[in-house]
Design a protein around this motif. Structure first.
Motif, PDB file in Angstrom:
ATOM      1  N   SER A  85      -9.375  -0.627  42.246  1.00 54.36           N
ATOM      2  CA  SER A  85     -10.668  -1.303  42.332  1.00 54.36           C
ATOM      3  C   SER A  85     -11.140  -2.076  41.536  1.00 54.36           C
ATOM      4  O   SER A  85     -10.660  -1.879  40.267  1.00 54.36           O
ATOM      5  CB  SER A  85     -11.637  -0.175  42.653  1.00 54.36           C
ATOM      6  N   SER A  90     -10.956   3.500  40.952  1.00 53.76           N
ATOM      7  CA  SER A  90     -10.292   4.174  42.399  1.00 53.76           C
ATOM      8  C   SER A  90      -9.012   3.298  42.687  1.00 53.76           C
ATOM      9  O   SER A  90      -8.896   2.146  42.301  1.00 53.76           O
ATOM     10  CB  SER A  90     -11.274   4.069  43.561  1.00 53.76           C
ATOM     11  N   ALA A  92      -6.871   2.312  46.136  1.00 58.13           N
ATOM     12  CA  ALA A  92      -6.546   2.315  47.817  1.00 58.13           C
ATOM     13  C   ALA A  92      -5.067   2.183  48.024  1.00 58.13           C
ATOM     14  O   ALA A  92      -4.277   1.567  47.425  1.00 58.13           O
ATOM     15  CB  ALA A  92      -7.244   1.276  48.552  1.00 58.13           C
ATOM     16  N   ILE A 104      -8.533   6.518  49.472  1.00 56.58           N
ATOM     17  CA  ILE A 104      -8.945   6.115  48.305  1.00 56.58           C
ATOM     18  C   ILE A 104      -8.642   7.288  47.493  1.00 56.58           C
ATOM     19  O   ILE A 104      -9.218   8.378  47.946  1.00 56.58           O
ATOM     20  CB  ILE A 104     -10.325   5.816  48.621  1.00 56.58           C
ATOM     21  N   ARG A 112      -8.211  12.630  46.353  1.00 56.76           N
ATOM     22  CA  ARG A 112      -7.600  11.538  47.575  1.00 56.76           C
ATOM     23  C   ARG A 112      -8.674  11.989  48.825  1.00 56.76           C
ATOM     24  O   ARG A 112      -8.683  12.809  49.387  1.00 56.76           O
ATOM     25  CB  ARG A 112      -6.100  11.509  47.768  1.00 56.76           C
ATOM     26  N   TRP A 129      -9.288  -5.027  47.506  1.00 51.12           N
ATOM     27  CA  TRP A 129     -10.559  -4.717  47.664  1.00 51.12           C
ATOM     28  C   TRP A 129     -11.240  -5.952  47.451  1.00 51.12           C
ATOM     29  O   TRP A 129     -10.755  -7.005  46.801  1.00 51.12           O
ATOM     30  CB  TRP A 129     -10.638  -4.214  46.185  1.00 51.12           C
ATOM     31  N   VAL A 155     -15.668   0.804  52.379  1.00 48.70           N
ATOM     32  CA  VAL A 155     -15.235   1.906  51.568  1.00 48.70           C
ATOM     33  C   VAL A 155     -16.042   3.246  51.571  1.00 48.70           C
ATOM     34  O   VAL A 155     -15.638   4.035  51.405  1.00 48.70           O
ATOM     35  CB  VAL A 155     -15.070   1.258  49.964  1.00 48.70           C
TER      36      VAL A 155
END
Length: 267
Positions: A85, A90, A92, A104, A112, A129, A155
């Motif tokens: 991110s 974070s 993904a 995520i 998670r 992102w 998100v």
């Protein structure tokens, strides 16, 4: 960057000097796969180990200090693609086992949470992102249509904001969005010799189409602002969105090729 005989080295461009230097302190397993660069350029995410080994990890390494954080690469299916991110808090991840799945992970706690899943498989495109961290785009092969489609997810709750059928994102986790809500996509099956590019505004639905000049077309791993980064025979070049006006980013020696490319916000 991969050599033709199968060995590889990960290099990064120094933000101050522009010099290419080898990233140190990374896993040295020959099957280790780089997945993403952090937005600030200070960390790189690598998946260790080949697919047939149970001890795989996602390793987040600090390029300056070599400090590592380990995350399970096998939970809920093997992670094939990932993106960090913009705020660095974070990641993904995309896995496919029975279905394609996006999760995520909180990088501080390691927790998670599932974001979205669908019947299908991962595609050659990746996950990315939006620059404000509010959206995630993911391209995947839809099981029913057997084509690459792209969805844009919230998100916050995993809801699908929009869907682009037959269009895939680029391969760079940080080089897919050109603005807070602008996403560059390429047509998977095109009637034209050179597949066009489409700049989609996910908020308004507006779209701009770019026809690329045939003499300047290569693989497109990233977009930065209003410039493409393309793989051409001599290495990496940045150019206009129609493929013209190329300038070298990375010139390669013979028998070498680029196997992974990502950008930071300082590119």
């Amino acid at each position: 960057m991969n050599a033709a005989h199968g060995t590889g080295v990960l290099v990064v461009s120094d933000a101050d000097t522009g010099e290419l230097v080898e990233a140190t302190g990374l896993p040295r397993h020959p099957a280790a796969v780089p997945l993403a660069l952090s937005w600030d350029g200070g960390h790189v995410l690598v998946r260790t180990g080949p697919e047939n080994q149970p001890d795989r990890d996602l390793v987040l390494s600090c390029l300056a200090t070599g400090r590592r954080q380990l995350f399970d690469a096998q939970a809920n299916g093997l992670v094939y693609q990932a993106a960090l991110s913009p705020d660095g808090r974070s990641m993904a991840t995309v896995a496919d086992e029975d279905d394609v799945r996006v999760d995520i992970t909180d990088l501080t706690t390691g927790v998670r949470r599932p974001l979205w899943s669908a019947a299908g498989w991962r595609s050659e495109s990746g996950v990315a992102w939006s620059p404000d961290g509010g959206l995630v785009s993911v391209s995947y092969i839809d099981e029913e249509s057997d084509r690459t489609d792209t969805v844009v997810l919230s998100v916050a709750d995993g809801s699908v904001l929009t869907r682009y059928d037959g269009l895939g994102t680029l391969g760079s986790p940080n080089g897919t969005w050109t603005g807070e809500r602008e996403l560059l996509l390429v047509e998977e099956f095109s009637e034209e010799d050179v597949p066009p590019l489409f700049l989609q505004d996910v908020a308004t639905g507006a779209v701009r189409r770019f026809t690329r000049a045939p003499g300047y077309v290569g693989g497109v791993p990233a977009v930065v602002g209003d410039r493409l980064v393309q793989r051409l025979s001599a290495g990496l070049f940045d150019c206009a969105l129609d493929g013209t006006d190329p300038h070298p980013v990375l010139v390669l020696p013979p028998a070498h090729e680029v196997g992974f490319f990502d950008v930071s916000g300082a590119f």
